[in-house]
Design a protein around this motif. Structure first.
Motif, mmCIF file in Angstrom:
data_model
loop_
_atom_site.group_PDB
_atom_site.id
_atom_site.type_symbol
_atom_site.label_atom_id
_atom_site.label_comp_id
_atom_site.label_asym_id
_atom_site.label_seq_id
_atom_site.Cartn_x
_atom_site.Cartn_y
_atom_site.Cartn_z
ATOM 1 N N GLN A 34 -41.061 22.739 16.627
ATOM 2 C CA GLN A 34 -42.033 22.407 15.595
ATOM 3 C C GLN A 34 -43.055 23.518 15.374
ATOM 4 N N GLU A 35 -43.001 24.544 16.182
ATOM 5 C CA GLU A 35 -43.916 25.678 16.045
ATOM 6 C C GLU A 35 -43.669 26.387 14.713
ATOM 7 N N ASP A 36 -44.739 26.720 14.016
ATOM 8 C CA ASP A 36 -44.625 27.357 12.707
ATOM 9 C C ASP A 36 -44.583 28.875 12.879
ATOM 10 N N ASN A 37 -43.363 29.432 12.917
ATOM 11 C CA ASN A 37 -43.214 30.881 13.051
ATOM 12 C C ASN A 37 -42.404 31.473 11.907
ATOM 13 N N GLY A 38 -42.196 30.707 10.850
ATOM 14 C CA GLY A 38 -41.515 31.211 9.671
ATOM 15 C C GLY A 38 -40.002 31.170 9.733
ATOM 16 N N LEU A 39 -39.443 30.715 10.838
ATOM 17 C CA LEU A 39 -37.986 30.625 10.960
ATOM 18 C C LEU A 39 -37.516 29.206 10.654
ATOM 19 N N PRO A 40 -36.344 29.076 10.011
ATOM 20 C CA PRO A 40 -35.786 27.738 9.837
ATOM 21 C C PRO A 40 -35.362 27.145 11.183
ATOM 22 N N VAL A 41 -35.292 25.850 11.257
ATOM 23 C CA VAL A 41 -34.980 25.162 12.519
ATOM 24 C C VAL A 41 -33.621 25.583 13.061
ATOM 25 N N HIS A 42 -32.634 25.792 12.185
ATOM 26 C CA HIS A 42 -31.293 26.101 12.670
ATOM 27 C C HIS A 42 -31.165 27.522 13.219
ATOM 28 N N ILE A 43 -32.228 28.317 13.160
ATOM 29 C CA ILE A 43 -32.187 29.680 13.706
ATOM 30 C C ILE A 43 -33.183 29.853 14.853
ATOM 31 N N LYS A 44 -34.017 28.883 15.121
ATOM 32 C CA LYS A 44 -35.048 29.017 16.154
ATOM 33 C C LYS A 44 -34.504 29.114 17.570
ATOM 34 N N GLY A 45 -33.256 28.772 17.778
ATOM 35 C CA GLY A 45 -32.685 28.775 19.120
ATOM 36 C C GLY A 45 -32.406 30.154 19.677
ATOM 37 N N THR A 47 -30.456 34.175 19.508
ATOM 38 C CA THR A 47 -29.323 34.966 19.048
ATOM 39 C C THR A 47 -28.064 34.138 18.868
ATOM 40 N N SER A 48 -27.812 33.224 19.774
ATOM 41 C CA SER A 48 -26.596 32.415 19.665
ATOM 42 C C SER A 48 -26.632 31.547 18.415
ATOM 43 N N ASP A 49 -27.800 31.016 18.060
ATOM 44 C CA ASP A 49 -27.909 30.223 16.843
ATOM 45 C C ASP A 49 -27.691 31.079 15.601
ATOM 46 N N VAL A 50 -28.213 32.286 15.611
ATOM 47 C CA VAL A 50 -28.029 33.188 14.465
ATOM 48 C C VAL A 50 -26.552 33.537 14.309
ATOM 49 N N LEU A 51 -25.870 33.823 15.415
ATOM 50 C CA LEU A 51 -24.447 34.149 15.349
ATOM 51 C C LEU A 51 -23.622 32.961 14.863
ATOM 52 N N LEU A 52 -23.931 31.781 15.358
ATOM 53 C CA LEU A 52 -23.213 30.590 14.900
ATOM 54 C C LEU A 52 -23.461 30.334 13.423
ATOM 55 N N TYR A 53 -24.689 30.533 12.966
ATOM 56 C CA TYR A 53 -25.024 30.333 11.558
ATOM 57 C C TYR A 53 -24.257 31.316 10.678
ATOM 58 N N ARG A 54 -24.245 32.577 11.064
ATOM 59 C CA ARG A 54 -23.555 33.587 10.260
ATOM 60 C C ARG A 54 -22.050 33.375 10.266
ATOM 61 N N ALA A 55 -21.482 32.986 11.403
ATOM 62 C CA ALA A 55 -20.044 32.702 11.458
ATOM 63 C C ALA A 55 -19.701 31.514 10.562
ATOM 64 N N THR A 56 -20.547 30.499 10.568
ATOM 65 C CA THR A 56 -20.318 29.332 9.718
ATOM 66 C C THR A 56 -20.382 29.714 8.250
#
Length: 81
Positions: A34-45, A47-56
Protein backbone atom coordinates in the motif's frame (compact mmCIF):
# COMPACT_ATOMS: atom_id res chain seq x y z
CA UNK A 1 -4.98 -51.77 15.88
CA UNK A 2 -2.94 -49.88 18.42
CA UNK A 3 -1.61 -47.54 15.70
CA UNK A 4 -5.14 -46.60 14.67
CA UNK A 5 -5.96 -45.56 18.22
CA UNK A 6 -2.95 -43.22 18.30
CA UNK A 7 -3.96 -41.27 15.16
CA UNK A 8 -6.27 -38.78 16.94
CA UNK A 9 -3.57 -38.09 19.53
CA UNK A 10 -1.02 -37.39 16.77
CA UNK A 11 -3.48 -35.04 15.05
CA UNK A 12 -4.05 -33.11 18.27
CA UNK A 13 -0.30 -32.75 18.79
CA UNK A 14 0.24 -31.55 15.22
CA UNK A 15 -2.33 -28.78 15.56
CA UNK A 16 -1.71 -27.71 19.13
CA UNK A 17 -0.66 -24.12 19.72
CA UNK A 18 2.47 -25.05 21.64
CA UNK A 19 4.01 -26.99 18.76
CA UNK A 20 4.45 -24.04 16.38
CA UNK A 21 5.10 -20.34 16.62
CA UNK A 22 4.05 -18.76 13.35
CA UNK A 23 4.26 -15.02 12.88
CA UNK A 24 1.53 -13.25 10.95
CA UNK A 25 3.26 -11.48 8.04
CA UNK A 26 0.10 -10.08 6.44
CA UNK A 27 0.24 -6.61 8.07
CA UNK A 28 3.84 -6.15 6.89
CA UNK A 29 2.91 -7.17 3.34
CA UNK A 30 -0.12 -4.86 3.38
CA UNK A 31 2.05 -1.94 4.47
CA UNK A 32 4.60 -2.74 1.75
CA UNK A 33 2.06 -3.03 -1.08
CA UNK A 34 0.00 0.00 0.00
CA UNK A 35 3.05 2.27 0.09
CA UNK A 36 2.80 5.05 -2.48
CA UNK A 37 6.01 4.80 -4.53
CA UNK A 38 4.58 5.27 -8.01
CA UNK A 39 4.72 1.59 -8.98
CA UNK A 40 1.66 -0.47 -9.88
CA UNK A 41 0.80 -3.26 -7.45
CA UNK A 42 1.68 -6.03 -9.92
CA UNK A 43 5.29 -4.76 -10.14
CA UNK A 44 5.96 -3.92 -6.47
CA UNK A 45 7.26 -7.41 -5.72
CA UNK A 46 10.62 -6.78 -7.39
CA UNK A 47 12.55 -8.22 -10.31
CA UNK A 48 10.66 -11.49 -10.46
CA UNK A 49 7.34 -9.65 -10.73
CA UNK A 50 8.69 -7.44 -13.52
CA UNK A 51 9.96 -10.49 -15.43
CA UNK A 52 6.66 -12.32 -15.02
CA UNK A 53 4.74 -9.22 -16.15
CA UNK A 54 6.89 -8.76 -19.25
CA UNK A 55 6.72 -12.47 -20.15
CA UNK A 56 2.94 -12.36 -19.81
CA UNK A 57 2.68 -9.28 -22.01
CA UNK A 58 5.02 -10.81 -24.61
CA UNK A 59 2.98 -14.03 -24.76
CA UNK A 60 -0.27 -12.06 -24.96
CA UNK A 61 0.91 -9.88 -27.84
CA UNK A 62 2.49 -12.83 -29.67
CA UNK A 63 -0.68 -14.91 -29.29
CA UNK A 64 -2.86 -12.05 -30.51
CA UNK A 65 -0.65 -11.50 -33.58
CA UNK A 66 -0.63 -15.24 -34.30
CA UNK A 67 -4.43 -15.40 -34.07
CA UNK A 68 -4.87 -12.39 -36.37
CA UNK A 69 -2.44 -13.91 -38.89
CA UNK A 70 -4.39 -17.17 -39.07
CA UNK A 71 -7.70 -15.32 -39.29
CA UNK A 72 -6.34 -13.42 -42.30
CA UNK A 73 -5.01 -16.63 -43.89
CA UNK A 74 -8.38 -18.33 -43.36
CA UNK A 75 -10.28 -15.39 -44.86
CA UNK A 76 -8.35 -15.42 -48.15
CA UNK A 77 -9.76 -17.88 -50.69
CA UNK A 78 -7.34 -20.33 -52.25
CA UNK A 79 -6.57 -19.79 -55.90
CA UNK A 80 -7.68 -22.58 -58.22
CA UNK A 81 -5.15 -23.45 -60.84
Amino acid sequence: MNRLLNVPLAAVRAFSSSSRNLKNKVPEAQKFFQEDNGLPVHIKGGTSDVLLYRATMLLTVAGTCYSIYWLLVASMPKKKE
